[in-house]
Design a protein around this motif. Sequence first.
Motif, short mmCIF file in Angstrom:
data_model
loop_
_atom_site.label_atom_id
_atom_site.label_comp_id
_atom_site.label_asym_id
_atom_site.label_seq_id
_atom_site.Cartn_x
_atom_site.Cartn_y
_atom_site.Cartn_z
N GLN A 34 21.37 53.74 19.65
CA GLN A 34 21.71 55.01 20.28
C GLN A 34 20.70 55.42 21.36
O GLN A 34 21.05 56.12 22.31
N THR A 35 19.46 54.98 21.22
CA THR A 35 18.43 55.31 22.21
C THR A 35 18.27 54.22 23.26
O THR A 35 17.41 54.33 24.14
N GLY A 36 19.07 53.16 23.18
CA GLY A 36 19.03 52.11 24.19
C GLY A 36 17.85 51.17 24.09
O GLY A 36 17.56 50.43 25.04
N LEU A 37 17.18 51.15 22.95
CA LEU A 37 16.03 50.26 22.79
C LEU A 37 16.44 48.80 22.58
O LEU A 37 15.66 47.89 22.84
N PRO A 72 7.20 48.02 18.64
CA PRO A 72 7.49 46.60 18.91
C PRO A 72 8.60 46.42 19.95
O PRO A 72 8.53 45.52 20.79
N LEU A 73 9.60 47.26 19.90
CA LEU A 73 10.70 47.13 20.84
C LEU A 73 10.29 47.57 22.24
O LEU A 73 10.79 47.03 23.24
N LEU A 129 17.53 39.79 27.36
CA LEU A 129 18.08 40.82 26.49
C LEU A 129 17.21 40.96 25.25
O LEU A 129 16.69 39.96 24.73
N VAL A 130 17.10 42.19 24.76
CA VAL A 130 16.30 42.50 23.58
C VAL A 130 17.24 42.79 22.42
O VAL A 130 18.22 43.55 22.57
N GLY A 178 27.35 50.81 23.86
CA GLY A 178 27.46 49.60 24.69
C GLY A 178 26.58 48.47 24.21
O GLY A 178 26.18 47.60 24.99
N THR A 179 26.29 48.45 22.92
CA THR A 179 25.44 47.41 22.32
C THR A 179 26.29 46.20 21.92
O THR A 179 27.34 46.36 21.30
N GLY A 180 25.82 45.02 22.26
CA GLY A 180 26.49 43.81 21.80
C GLY A 180 26.27 43.61 20.32
O GLY A 180 25.23 43.99 19.77
N VAL A 181 27.25 43.00 19.63
CA VAL A 181 27.15 42.76 18.19
C VAL A 181 27.42 41.28 17.90
O VAL A 181 28.49 40.75 18.24
#
Length: 340
Positions: free
Chosen positions: A185-188, A152-153, A167-168, A215-218
Amino acid sequence: MKFGFLFEKSIMLKRRPLGDHGLEVSEIGFGAWAFGGEWGEQSDKDSVGALHAALDAGVNLIDTAPGYGDGRSERVIAQVLASRTDHPLVATKTPPAPGPWPPSPYCRWQDRYSAAYLRENVQQRLQQLGTERIDLLQLHTWTRAWNEDPQPLLVLRRMKEEGKIRLVGVSAPEQDPNSVIPLMQTGLVDVVQVVFNLFQQEPAAELFAAAEESGTGVIVRVALDEGALTGKYKADHQFAETDFRRAYFAGDRMERTVKRVQAIADDVARFGLTERYHLADVALKFALSPSAVSSVVVGMRNVQQVSQNIATSSLPDLPEALLQVLQRHNWHRGVWYAGK
């Protein structure tokens, strides 16, 4: 364009990076679930006024979903933004196709988030919001059962390449927030949304560190535990039939919650901060304390609530010693959204 909502000049709504995506968002975001009517009766006039007031005050992140009033929340947001020249980041969601919520370990992504279903739903979101590109499209829930084959991603990332999504993201399931860490961690995913509050502190174990490393937004949701952490409810409080919290706090849950909220209030009093910080301020500041957090979305139903919530941003951070003490209120209580 301004709409006449006045706030104290001393209020400074701070902004934070949304991961490493080159965007900054207000640390207090606008949660628009109540616009749909699931928090009791809600007039569109109040919703429109609240959103205009928040945007005028500097809020630039709005969180919604099609399930909030069968698209009503999205339509109200589209109405407001059509009358303005500013461009806040609007985050909406795609729910899974009908089935267990949260998804069970036996659910197949092919049945819940097929490519055809995702594309059709995203097109509906574009139409509802009156836009050609969704700023942040989040899958409304997830299960680690799909981590080995997260198709799905991959579909959403193709739609990002096509220009339909900026953005996903994934809204992490409240019972298993760490299930989204491999996706980070895999940038999906570009952004994750998680429950984090004084009672539910599990993201502090692994997720926040993983977000900073990747570098993921939270985006944090439920920082006030559906209003309980404001301290305004008594043990015998009853919600209206149309308010989803009637099930969330069913049985003895409100009584148990109020006792724990009082224990938090006692800790704040011991630090001599009761006069400067309301309990809601303490709850929001706690949710904002991890450096990985980009924004905390808070439900705001009227102009008064907007004023109260954004004022928190101007307050000093809580003392580190108090933050350490508040960690003791972590509460393993299960998934209350499933009802009593």
